[in-house]
Design an enzyme around this catalytic site. Sequence first.
Site, PDB file in Angstrom:
ATOM      1  N   GLU A  63     -31.287  19.579  -6.328  1.00  0.00           N
ATOM      2  CA  GLU A  63     -31.592  20.570  -5.278  1.00  0.00           C
ATOM      3  C   GLU A  63     -32.764  20.152  -4.406  1.00  0.00           C
ATOM      4  OE1 GLU A  63     -30.996  21.300  -8.458  1.00  0.00           O
ATOM      5  OE2 GLU A  63     -29.760  23.098  -8.632  1.00  0.00           O
ATOM      6  N   GLU A 113     -26.220  23.729 -14.289  1.00  0.00           N
ATOM      7  CA  GLU A 113     -26.719  25.014 -14.808  1.00  0.00           C
ATOM      8  C   GLU A 113     -25.596  25.817 -15.468  1.00  0.00           C
ATOM      9  OE1 GLU A 113     -28.460  25.945 -10.941  1.00  0.00           O
ATOM     10  OE2 GLU A 113     -30.420  26.104 -11.903  1.00  0.00           O
ATOM     11  N   ALA A 122     -23.800  24.589  -6.373  1.00  0.00           N
ATOM     12  CA  ALA A 122     -23.496  25.739  -5.522  1.00  0.00           C
ATOM     13  C   ALA A 122     -22.984  25.214  -4.189  1.00  0.00           C
ATOM     14  CB  ALA A 122     -24.748  26.584  -5.330  1.00  0.00           C
ATOM     15  N   GLY A 135     -26.072  23.703  -9.560  1.00  0.00           N
ATOM     16  CA  GLY A 135     -25.470  24.851 -10.231  1.00  0.00           C
ATOM     17  C   GLY A 135     -24.387  24.447 -11.220  1.00  0.00           C
TER      18      GLY A 135
END
Length: 258
Positions: free
Chosen positions: A132, A112, A65, A109
């Site tokens: 993260e 993911e 992200a 992300g």
Amino acid sequence: MAYENILVETHEKVGVIQLNRPKALNALNDQLMDELGDALLKFDSDDNIGCIVITGSEKAFAAGADIGAMANYTFMDVYKSGYITRNWEQIRQVRKPVIAAVAGYALGGGCELAMMCDFIIAADTAKFGQPEVKLGTMPGAGGTQRLPRAVSKSKAMDLCLTARMMDAAEAERAGLVSRIVAADKLIEEAMRAAKTIASMSLPVIMMIKESVNRAYETTLAEGIQYERRLFHSTFATEDQKEGMAAFIEKRLPSFRNN
Ligand code: HXC
């Protein structure tokens, strides 16, 4: 919707979406995810498309992200608006198969997103991780849920808690990726797989995807029952008649997606 962060192409019956923020290693911001969701749903409703490929660049599938975009969010910003994750679930609505073709970094992300796809074909340069924790946060789009299911609790804990990256070979051994290929053959291999899938009966392909996904959502007994119903449903298709007749007549089948 005009796309600024992705490139979209169609090759025969395969829809290809390339994440395209090269300066930020394809960091996933809300705008990119809106565009990705839009492109996915368009391909999903296009009768001429049988399979979808999501890929990134040589250096990064996606490095996570967008840290700059979320650095100053407060809890209330993200909780009330759903920012960062609000548009991530669209990919789960896609009923056609989605292949992730991953080269370089698939982190946070990015990892993911790859795991939300139906399977991952990795270049030998691929690196997966959930770093993260180094940013003082944690996976937020399924990392702590899909990774243990894919690679075991032990390895998922290791990756999420230490932030270490896993290379393609380790990811394949652990079951996260279905195949590894040389980086310069990644797209070719993903397209070959996608074209094979797109040559089958689309409704049957959709039933298989539904059924495999069920394995994650229910007990074995219920999953077997679900599979049995879908298996029986294939006998209501013309494509099952065609597929079996073609085998018996020693010719190639011609599926009509009916
Ligand atoms: C914003 C990013 C970024 C990210 C890289 N960049 N990752 N920008 N968000 N996630 C930017 C850098 O700031 C830099 O911009 C440019 O991309 C190139 O990156 P470099 O760091 O210079 O490249 P390199 O030295 O090769 O290192 C590559 C890297 C590193 C190891 C992948 O960039 C890195 O650690 N990135 C962050 C990975 C990460 O923590 N991901 C998890 C994010 S949190 P400039 O302008 O300086 O050139 C997350 C939560 C998900 O994903 C929650 C659910 C949605």
